[in-house]
Write a protein that holds these residues in place. Structure first.
Motif, PDB file in Angstrom:
ATOM      1  N   THR A 134       0.857  -1.179   0.000  1.00  0.00           N
ATOM      2  CA  THR A 134       0.000   0.000   0.000  1.00  0.00           C
ATOM      3  C   THR A 134       0.893   1.229   0.000  1.00  0.00           C
ATOM      4  N   MET A 135       0.276   2.381  -0.147  1.00  0.00           N
ATOM      5  CA  MET A 135       1.010   3.642  -0.067  1.00  0.00           C
ATOM      6  C   MET A 135       0.362   4.495   0.997  1.00  0.00           C
ATOM      7  N   CYS A 136       1.170   5.364   1.603  1.00  0.00           N
ATOM      8  CA  CYS A 136       0.623   6.269   2.607  1.00  0.00           C
ATOM      9  C   CYS A 136       1.416   7.567   2.619  1.00  0.00           C
ATOM     10  N   LEU A 137       0.821   8.558   3.262  1.00  0.00           N
ATOM     11  CA  LEU A 137       1.474   9.835   3.502  1.00  0.00           C
ATOM     12  C   LEU A 137       1.664   9.968   5.008  1.00  0.00           C
ATOM     13  N   ALA A 138       2.790  10.511   5.422  1.00  0.00           N
ATOM     14  CA  ALA A 138       3.052  10.725   6.848  1.00  0.00           C
ATOM     15  C   ALA A 138       3.820  12.026   7.016  1.00  0.00           C
ATOM     16  N   LYS A 139       3.319  12.884   7.896  1.00  0.00           N
ATOM     17  CA  LYS A 139       3.951  14.189   8.146  1.00  0.00           C
ATOM     18  C   LYS A 139       4.869  14.104   9.359  1.00  0.00           C
ATOM     19  N   ILE A 140       6.089  14.638   9.225  1.00  0.00           N
ATOM     20  CA  ILE A 140       7.079  14.624  10.300  1.00  0.00           C
ATOM     21  C   ILE A 140       6.729  15.721  11.318  1.00  0.00           C
ATOM     22  N   ALA A 141       6.461  15.305  12.538  1.00  0.00           N
ATOM     23  CA  ALA A 141       6.150  16.240  13.623  1.00  0.00           C
ATOM     24  C   ALA A 141       7.434  16.708  14.293  1.00  0.00           C
ATOM     25  N   GLY A 147       4.697   0.219   1.104  1.00  0.00           N
ATOM     26  CA  GLY A 147       5.093  -0.944   1.892  1.00  0.00           C
ATOM     27  C   GLY A 147       3.894  -1.770   2.283  1.00  0.00           C
ATOM     28  N   PRO A 148       4.103  -2.765   3.144  1.00  0.00           N
ATOM     29  CA  PRO A 148       3.003  -3.634   3.562  1.00  0.00           C
ATOM     30  C   PRO A 148       1.993  -2.880   4.439  1.00  0.00           C
ATOM     31  N   GLU A 149       0.730  -3.228   4.265  1.00  0.00           N
ATOM     32  CA  GLU A 149      -0.358  -2.589   5.013  1.00  0.00           C
ATOM     33  C   GLU A 149      -0.106  -2.606   6.520  1.00  0.00           C
ATOM     34  N   GLU A 150       0.434  -3.724   7.016  1.00  0.00           N
ATOM     35  CA  GLU A 150       0.644  -3.855   8.466  1.00  0.00           C
ATOM     36  C   GLU A 150       1.756  -2.944   8.996  1.00  0.00           C
ATOM     37  N   SER A 151       2.531  -2.317   8.116  1.00  0.00           N
ATOM     38  CA  SER A 151       3.611  -1.422   8.544  1.00  0.00           C
ATOM     39  C   SER A 151       3.186   0.039   8.607  1.00  0.00           C
ATOM     40  N   VAL A 152       2.055   0.363   8.030  1.00  0.00           N
ATOM     41  CA  VAL A 152       1.635   1.764   7.904  1.00  0.00           C
ATOM     42  C   VAL A 152       1.462   2.427   9.266  1.00  0.00           C
ATOM     43  N   SER A 153       0.770   1.788  10.172  1.00  0.00           N
ATOM     44  CA  SER A 153       0.477   2.388  11.478  1.00  0.00           C
ATOM     45  C   SER A 153       1.752   2.759  12.230  1.00  0.00           C
ATOM     46  N   ASN A 154       2.702   1.839  12.305  1.00  0.00           N
ATOM     47  CA  ASN A 154       3.968   2.109  12.979  1.00  0.00           C
ATOM     48  C   ASN A 154       4.724   3.241  12.288  1.00  0.00           C
ATOM     49  N   PHE A 155       4.733   3.230  10.963  1.00  0.00           N
ATOM     50  CA  PHE A 155       5.415   4.261  10.182  1.00  0.00           C
ATOM     51  C   PHE A 155       4.830   5.643  10.499  1.00  0.00           C
ATOM     52  N   LYS A 156       3.499   5.738  10.497  1.00  0.00           N
ATOM     53  CA  LYS A 156       2.842   7.014  10.791  1.00  0.00           C
ATOM     54  C   LYS A 156       3.075   7.434  12.242  1.00  0.00           C
ATOM     55  N   ASP A 157       3.092   6.465  13.151  1.00  0.00           N
ATOM     56  CA  ASP A 157       3.362   6.771  14.563  1.00  0.00           C
ATOM     57  C   ASP A 157       4.773   7.328  14.753  1.00  0.00           C
ATOM     58  N   LEU A 158       5.733   6.798  14.024  1.00  0.00           N
ATOM     59  CA  LEU A 158       7.109   7.322  14.087  1.00  0.00           C
ATOM     60  C   LEU A 158       7.141   8.753  13.559  1.00  0.00           C
ATOM     61  N   ALA A 159       6.420   8.999  12.481  1.00  0.00           N
ATOM     62  CA  ALA A 159       6.420  10.340  11.883  1.00  0.00           C
ATOM     63  C   ALA A 159       5.729  11.359  12.783  1.00  0.00           C
ATOM     64  N   ASP A 160       4.611  10.980  13.396  1.00  0.00           N
ATOM     65  CA  ASP A 160       3.872  11.960  14.203  1.00  0.00           C
ATOM     66  C   ASP A 160       4.379  12.052  15.639  1.00  0.00           C
ATOM     67  N   GLY A 161       5.383  11.261  15.999  1.00  0.00           N
ATOM     68  CA  GLY A 161       6.005  11.346  17.306  1.00  0.00           C
ATOM     69  C   GLY A 161       5.356  10.518  18.380  1.00  0.00           C
ATOM     70  N   SER A 162       4.282   9.793  18.062  1.00  0.00           N
ATOM     71  CA  SER A 162       3.648   8.976  19.101  1.00  0.00           C
ATOM     72  C   SER A 162       4.425   7.675  19.369  1.00  0.00           C
ATOM     73  N   GLU A 163       5.280   7.277  18.435  1.00  0.00           N
ATOM     74  CA  GLU A 163       6.198   6.137  18.647  1.00  0.00           C
ATOM     75  C   GLU A 163       7.607   6.711  18.690  1.00  0.00           C
ATOM     76  N   ARG A 164       8.368   6.364  19.709  1.00  0.00           N
ATOM     77  CA  ARG A 164       9.690   6.951  19.902  1.00  0.00           C
ATOM     78  C   ARG A 164      10.844   6.011  19.647  1.00  0.00           C
ATOM     79  N   GLU A 165      10.571   4.756  19.229  1.00  0.00           N
ATOM     80  CA  GLU A 165      11.649   3.802  18.949  1.00  0.00           C
ATOM     81  C   GLU A 165      11.466   3.173  17.589  1.00  0.00           C
ATOM     82  N   LEU A 166      12.584   3.029  16.874  1.00  0.00           N
ATOM     83  CA  LEU A 166      12.548   2.357  15.568  1.00  0.00           C
ATOM     84  C   LEU A 166      12.444   0.866  15.753  1.00  0.00           C
TER      85      LEU A 166
END
Length: 192
Positions: free
Chosen positions: A114-121, A173-192
């Motif tokens: 899938t494709m997604c957009l994610a903004k860096i916070a 990337g894979p659909e199951e990776s989108v949420s983590n990717f967006k969380d990293l971008a928006d700052g809600s996830e702090r670890e790679l």
């Protein structure tokens, strides 16, 4: 042909390729967000084609022997613009809410990406780091195909490209990776 004109034409080509990828993705995943990005790129394409035409006129005036090359470039540009217009039309279907169709639903089930957009916070761990430093595709499964920075795009960014606050990442990337990717971008996830 002058190097400025060559660079602008390559940008036109890269933009149309990205538009087509995004347009199909917006249709397959019924994503108005991605479709809106295609429409914004269509506006950019029109502006860029106007600048190319102005540059072609200048080249023709300065070097009459370059006119034949300028005519070929103009024809190629017309073909690229037709591709971008087709991508815009596909995205328009999504924006107007006409994309739901059983055949598309079947193809979505069969698709593994899938494709997604994610903004860096401002508080994102991705901010101010290079793609090479982050190895996002390895760590998240998402591959950044373009970065939108203000009104400009970086197509096919490389390991040396540094992510900045407010950059919009366009990733595949894979659909199951989108949420983590967006969380990293928006700052809600702090670890790679």
């Amino acid at each position: 042909m002058k190097s400025k004109l060559v660079a602008m034409f390559l940008e036109l080509k890269d933009t149309s390729e990205t538009m087509l990828d995004l347009a199909y993705s917006s249709l397959l995943y019924d994503s108005a967000e991605i479709a809106e990005e295609v429409l914004a790129l269509a506006d950019k394409m029109r502006d860029l084609s106007d600048r190319i035409m102005d540059e072609i006129v200048q080249v023709g005036r300065a070097s009459p022997d370059e006119v034949a090359k300028a005519v070929v470039t103009t024809r190629l540009m017309g073909n690229v613009l037709e591709i971008s217009e087709a991508a815009r039309s596909i995205a328009d279907v999504v924006v107007r809410g006409l994309a739901e169709h059983p055949v598309l639903a079947m193809s979505i089930r069969d698709s593994d990406t899938t494709m997604c957009l994610a903004k860096i916070a401002g508080n994102s761990i991705l901010a101010d780091k290079s793609l090479g430093e982050l190895t996002l595709s390895t760590n998240t499964g998402m591959f950044v195909i373009a970065i939108k920075r203000d009104d400009d795009y970086i197509f096919g960014p490389g390991p040396e490209d540094v992510l900045r606050v407010d950059d919009i990442l366009i990733a595949r990337g894979p659909e199951e990776s989108v949420s983590n990717f967006k969380d990293l971008a928006d700052g809600s996830e702090r670890e790679l």
